[in-house]
Design a protein around this motif. Structure first.
Motif, PDB file in Angstrom:
ATOM      1  N   GLU A 154       0.829  -1.208   0.000  1.00  0.00           N
ATOM      2  CA  GLU A 154       0.000   0.000   0.000  1.00  0.00           C
ATOM      3  C   GLU A 154       0.865   1.260   0.000  1.00  0.00           C
ATOM      4  O   GLU A 154       0.534   2.252  -0.656  1.00  0.00           O
ATOM      5  CB  GLU A 154      -0.956  -0.012   1.187  1.00  0.00           C
ATOM      6  CG  GLU A 154      -2.076  -1.022   1.005  1.00  0.00           C
ATOM      7  CD  GLU A 154      -2.916  -1.237   2.257  1.00  0.00           C
ATOM      8  OE1 GLU A 154      -2.487  -0.838   3.375  1.00  0.00           O
ATOM      9  OE2 GLU A 154      -4.011  -1.825   2.122  1.00  0.00           O
ATOM     10  N   GLN A 155       1.999   1.213   0.709  1.00  0.00           N
ATOM     11  CA  GLN A 155       2.936   2.343   0.682  1.00  0.00           C
ATOM     12  C   GLN A 155       3.508   2.539  -0.721  1.00  0.00           C
ATOM     13  O   GLN A 155       3.670   3.671  -1.172  1.00  0.00           O
ATOM     14  CB  GLN A 155       4.087   2.115   1.666  1.00  0.00           C
ATOM     15  CG  GLN A 155       3.715   2.256   3.115  1.00  0.00           C
ATOM     16  CD  GLN A 155       4.893   1.926   4.032  1.00  0.00           C
ATOM     17  OE1 GLN A 155       5.832   1.228   3.651  1.00  0.00           O
ATOM     18  NE2 GLN A 155       4.823   2.440   5.251  1.00  0.00           N
ATOM     19  N   MET A 156       3.802   1.440  -1.383  1.00  0.00           N
ATOM     20  CA  MET A 156       4.336   1.516  -2.744  1.00  0.00           C
ATOM     21  C   MET A 156       3.306   2.169  -3.668  1.00  0.00           C
ATOM     22  O   MET A 156       3.655   3.036  -4.476  1.00  0.00           O
ATOM     23  CB  MET A 156       4.702   0.119  -3.256  1.00  0.00           C
ATOM     24  CG  MET A 156       5.837  -0.532  -2.501  1.00  0.00           C
ATOM     25  SD  MET A 156       5.977  -2.293  -2.863  1.00  0.00           S
ATOM     26  CE  MET A 156       7.076  -2.240  -4.260  1.00  0.00           C
ATOM     27  N   ILE A 157       2.050   1.774  -3.532  1.00  0.00           N
ATOM     28  CA  ILE A 157       0.974   2.351  -4.342  1.00  0.00           C
ATOM     29  C   ILE A 157       0.857   3.849  -4.048  1.00  0.00           C
ATOM     30  O   ILE A 157       0.794   4.674  -4.965  1.00  0.00           O
ATOM     31  CB  ILE A 157      -0.373   1.636  -4.077  1.00  0.00           C
ATOM     32  CG1 ILE A 157      -0.338   0.192  -4.593  1.00  0.00           C
ATOM     33  CG2 ILE A 157      -1.540   2.414  -4.684  1.00  0.00           C
ATOM     34  CD1 ILE A 157      -0.387   0.016  -6.086  1.00  0.00           C
ATOM     35  N   CYS A 158       0.843   4.213  -2.780  1.00  0.00           N
ATOM     36  CA  CYS A 158       0.705   5.632  -2.387  1.00  0.00           C
ATOM     37  C   CYS A 158       1.839   6.492  -2.938  1.00  0.00           C
ATOM     38  O   CYS A 158       1.616   7.651  -3.296  1.00  0.00           O
ATOM     39  CB  CYS A 158       0.645   5.766  -0.869  1.00  0.00           C
ATOM     40  SG  CYS A 158      -0.915   5.232  -0.159  1.00  0.00           S
ATOM     41  N   SER A 159       3.033   5.929  -3.014  1.00  0.00           N
ATOM     42  CA  SER A 159       4.178   6.714  -3.491  1.00  0.00           C
ATOM     43  C   SER A 159       4.073   7.049  -4.977  1.00  0.00           C
ATOM     44  O   SER A 159       4.730   7.965  -5.451  1.00  0.00           O
ATOM     45  CB  SER A 159       5.486   5.965  -3.214  1.00  0.00           C
ATOM     46  OG  SER A 159       5.609   4.840  -4.053  1.00  0.00           O
ATOM     47  N   VAL A 160       3.234   6.337  -5.711  1.00  0.00           N
ATOM     48  CA  VAL A 160       3.069   6.539  -7.148  1.00  0.00           C
ATOM     49  C   VAL A 160       1.720   7.188  -7.475  1.00  0.00           C
ATOM     50  O   VAL A 160       1.566   7.846  -8.496  1.00  0.00           O
ATOM     51  CB  VAL A 160       3.203   5.181  -7.891  1.00  0.00           C
ATOM     52  CG1 VAL A 160       2.977   5.329  -9.374  1.00  0.00           C
ATOM     53  CG2 VAL A 160       4.556   4.546  -7.620  1.00  0.00           C
ATOM     54  N   ASP A 161       0.756   7.025  -6.600  1.00  0.00           N
ATOM     55  CA  ASP A 161      -0.628   7.456  -6.811  1.00  0.00           C
ATOM     56  C   ASP A 161      -0.744   8.976  -6.734  1.00  0.00           C
ATOM     57  O   ASP A 161      -0.915   9.545  -5.664  1.00  0.00           O
ATOM     58  CB  ASP A 161      -1.522   6.785  -5.771  1.00  0.00           C
ATOM     59  CG  ASP A 161      -2.980   7.136  -5.918  1.00  0.00           C
ATOM     60  OD1 ASP A 161      -3.374   7.630  -6.987  1.00  0.00           O
ATOM     61  OD2 ASP A 161      -3.727   6.909  -4.946  1.00  0.00           O
ATOM     62  N   GLN A 162      -0.683   9.653  -7.879  1.00  0.00           N
ATOM     63  CA  GLN A 162      -0.685  11.112  -7.923  1.00  0.00           C
ATOM     64  C   GLN A 162      -2.054  11.717  -7.667  1.00  0.00           C
ATOM     65  O   GLN A 162      -2.162  12.815  -7.122  1.00  0.00           O
ATOM     66  CB  GLN A 162      -0.150  11.602  -9.274  1.00  0.00           C
ATOM     67  CG  GLN A 162       1.293  11.209  -9.497  1.00  0.00           C
ATOM     68  CD  GLN A 162       1.765  11.507 -10.919  1.00  0.00           C
ATOM     69  OE1 GLN A 162       0.978  11.749 -11.823  1.00  0.00           O
ATOM     70  NE2 GLN A 162       3.073  11.466 -11.103  1.00  0.00           N
ATOM     71  N   ASN A 163      -3.123  11.030  -8.051  1.00  0.00           N
ATOM     72  CA  ASN A 163      -4.463  11.593  -7.848  1.00  0.00           C
ATOM     73  C   ASN A 163      -5.129  11.075  -6.571  1.00  0.00           C
ATOM     74  O   ASN A 163      -6.293  11.356  -6.324  1.00  0.00           O
ATOM     75  CB  ASN A 163      -5.364  11.338  -9.067  1.00  0.00           C
ATOM     76  CG  ASN A 163      -5.625   9.864  -9.311  1.00  0.00           C
ATOM     77  OD1 ASN A 163      -5.188   8.999  -8.559  1.00  0.00           O
ATOM     78  ND2 ASN A 163      -6.329   9.588 -10.390  1.00  0.00           N
ATOM     79  N   HIS A 164      -4.388  10.301  -5.788  1.00  0.00           N
ATOM     80  CA  HIS A 164      -4.818   9.834  -4.465  1.00  0.00           C
ATOM     81  C   HIS A 164      -6.129   9.046  -4.486  1.00  0.00           C
ATOM     82  O   HIS A 164      -6.939   9.167  -3.573  1.00  0.00           O
ATOM     83  CB  HIS A 164      -4.908  11.000  -3.480  1.00  0.00           C
ATOM     84  CG  HIS A 164      -3.669  11.824  -3.451  1.00  0.00           C
ATOM     85  ND1 HIS A 164      -2.480  11.361  -2.927  1.00  0.00           N
ATOM     86  CD2 HIS A 164      -3.408  13.078  -3.912  1.00  0.00           C
ATOM     87  CE1 HIS A 164      -1.546  12.290  -3.063  1.00  0.00           C
ATOM     88  NE2 HIS A 164      -2.075  13.346  -3.660  1.00  0.00           N
ATOM     89  N   ASP A 165      -6.294   8.201  -5.516  1.00  0.00           N
ATOM     90  CA  ASP A 165      -7.495   7.367  -5.555  1.00  0.00           C
ATOM     91  C   ASP A 165      -7.229   5.946  -5.041  1.00  0.00           C
ATOM     92  O   ASP A 165      -8.096   5.085  -5.094  1.00  0.00           O
ATOM     93  CB  ASP A 165      -8.100   7.319  -6.964  1.00  0.00           C
ATOM     94  CG  ASP A 165      -7.207   6.648  -7.991  1.00  0.00           C
ATOM     95  OD1 ASP A 165      -6.050   6.289  -7.661  1.00  0.00           O
ATOM     96  OD2 ASP A 165      -7.662   6.474  -9.136  1.00  0.00           O
ATOM     97  N   GLY A 166      -6.016   5.697  -4.540  1.00  0.00           N
ATOM     98  CA  GLY A 166      -5.691   4.413  -3.941  1.00  0.00           C
ATOM     99  C   GLY A 166      -5.263   3.339  -4.927  1.00  0.00           C
ATOM    100  O   GLY A 166      -5.113   2.179  -4.553  1.00  0.00           O
ATOM    101  N   ARG A 167      -5.057   3.722  -6.171  1.00  0.00           N
ATOM    102  CA  ARG A 167      -4.623   2.771  -7.185  1.00  0.00           C
ATOM    103  C   ARG A 167      -3.790   3.514  -8.229  1.00  0.00           C
ATOM    104  O   ARG A 167      -3.778   4.737  -8.270  1.00  0.00           O
ATOM    105  CB  ARG A 167      -5.799   2.040  -7.806  1.00  0.00           C
ATOM    106  CG  ARG A 167      -6.886   2.945  -8.248  1.00  0.00           C
ATOM    107  CD  ARG A 167      -8.189   2.261  -8.523  1.00  0.00           C
ATOM    108  NE  ARG A 167      -9.061   3.281  -9.129  1.00  0.00           N
ATOM    109  CZ  ARG A 167     -10.134   3.031  -9.801  1.00  0.00           C
ATOM    110  NH1 ARG A 167     -10.514   1.796  -9.969  1.00  0.00           N
ATOM    111  NH2 ARG A 167     -10.838   3.987 -10.314  1.00  0.00           N
ATOM    112  N   VAL A 168      -3.120   2.754  -9.076  1.00  0.00           N
ATOM    113  CA  VAL A 168      -2.211   3.337 -10.062  1.00  0.00           C
ATOM    114  C   VAL A 168      -2.801   3.135 -11.456  1.00  0.00           C
ATOM    115  O   VAL A 168      -3.079   2.008 -11.865  1.00  0.00           O
ATOM    116  CB  VAL A 168      -0.814   2.670  -9.978  1.00  0.00           C
ATOM    117  CG1 VAL A 168       0.113   3.199 -11.058  1.00  0.00           C
ATOM    118  CG2 VAL A 168      -0.211   2.884  -8.596  1.00  0.00           C
ATOM    119  N   ASP A 169      -2.995   4.243 -12.174  1.00  0.00           N
ATOM    120  CA  ASP A 169      -3.453   4.149 -13.563  1.00  0.00           C
ATOM    121  C   ASP A 169      -2.233   4.130 -14.482  1.00  0.00           C
ATOM    122  O   ASP A 169      -1.092   4.258 -14.026  1.00  0.00           O
ATOM    123  CB  ASP A 169      -4.420   5.282 -13.925  1.00  0.00           C
ATOM    124  CG  ASP A 169      -3.808   6.674 -13.784  1.00  0.00           C
ATOM    125  OD1 ASP A 169      -2.596   6.844 -14.021  1.00  0.00           O
ATOM    126  OD2 ASP A 169      -4.562   7.597 -13.444  1.00  0.00           O
TER     127      ASP A 169
END
Length: 185
Positions: A154-169
């Motif tokens: 989850e930390q890895m996802i947050c570090s990339v998630d620019q729009n803060h939706d909890g997932r990576v597009d």
């Protein structure tokens, strides 16, 4: 005769977008990471079996005969597998054999295709996003310790998630990949 059949089979597979190892921005740091993922027992040597297992876990079915015939010339006499230096030589050889020299625009298109294929490996349900659960599943398949710790994932996802939706597009994934690439001159 059997080796020739294996090489022809590999040639067809290697030219497909799923088997491509070539990416213009693939540098020694990223290539070393790939080698380390394949080197399951961390002995500095990857066997044909280790490569086969890693590719299979990623959904890239390969024939053991194909791999063996391609890799054997890069294994030093007396070694049980390929060293990092041999792995680099193998990558360069596949790069030249299957892709040759191309124009910059074609390279950018191929890089985009490579990123799309890499994204699809993580986007297991095909919804256009990488969730923490999907990332954890892929890391687990690769046998990486992060695959056992959802908090770390989850930390890895947050570090990339620019729009803060909890997932990576895909856009966030592409930006993340661009930021980890060290451009060679």
């Amino acid at each position: 005769m059997e080796a020739a059949a294996c090489k022809r089979s590999l040639s067809r597979r290697a030219s497909s977008s799923l088997f491509r190892l070539r990416c213009p921005s693939l540098n020694s740091v990223r290539l070393r990471r790939v080698f380390d993922i394949f080197d399951k027992n961390h002995d500095g040597v990857i066997t044909v079996q280790e490569i086969h297992q890693a590719l299979t876990r990623l959904g890239l079915e390969t024939d053991l005969c194909d791999l063996e015939s391609t890799i054997k010339s890069f294994i030093k006499p007396g070694d049980i597998g390929i060293t990092y230096e041999g792995f680099v030589s193998l990558h360069q050889s596949l790069d030249q054999t299957f892709f040759g020299l191309e124009l910059e625009e074609e390279e950018e298109e191929e890089e985009e295709e490579d990123l799309t294929e890499a994204f699809k490996v993580f986007d297991e349900d095909g919804d256009g996003f990488i969730s923490a659960q999907e990332l954890q599943a892929v890391l687990g398949k690769l046998g990486l310790p992060e695959g056992k710790e959802i908090g770390r994932v989850e930390q890895m996802i947050c570090s990339v998630d620019q729009n803060h939706d909890g997932r990576v597009d895909f856009f966030e994934f592409k930006n993340m990949m661009a930021s980890v690439v060290v451009r060679s001159s």
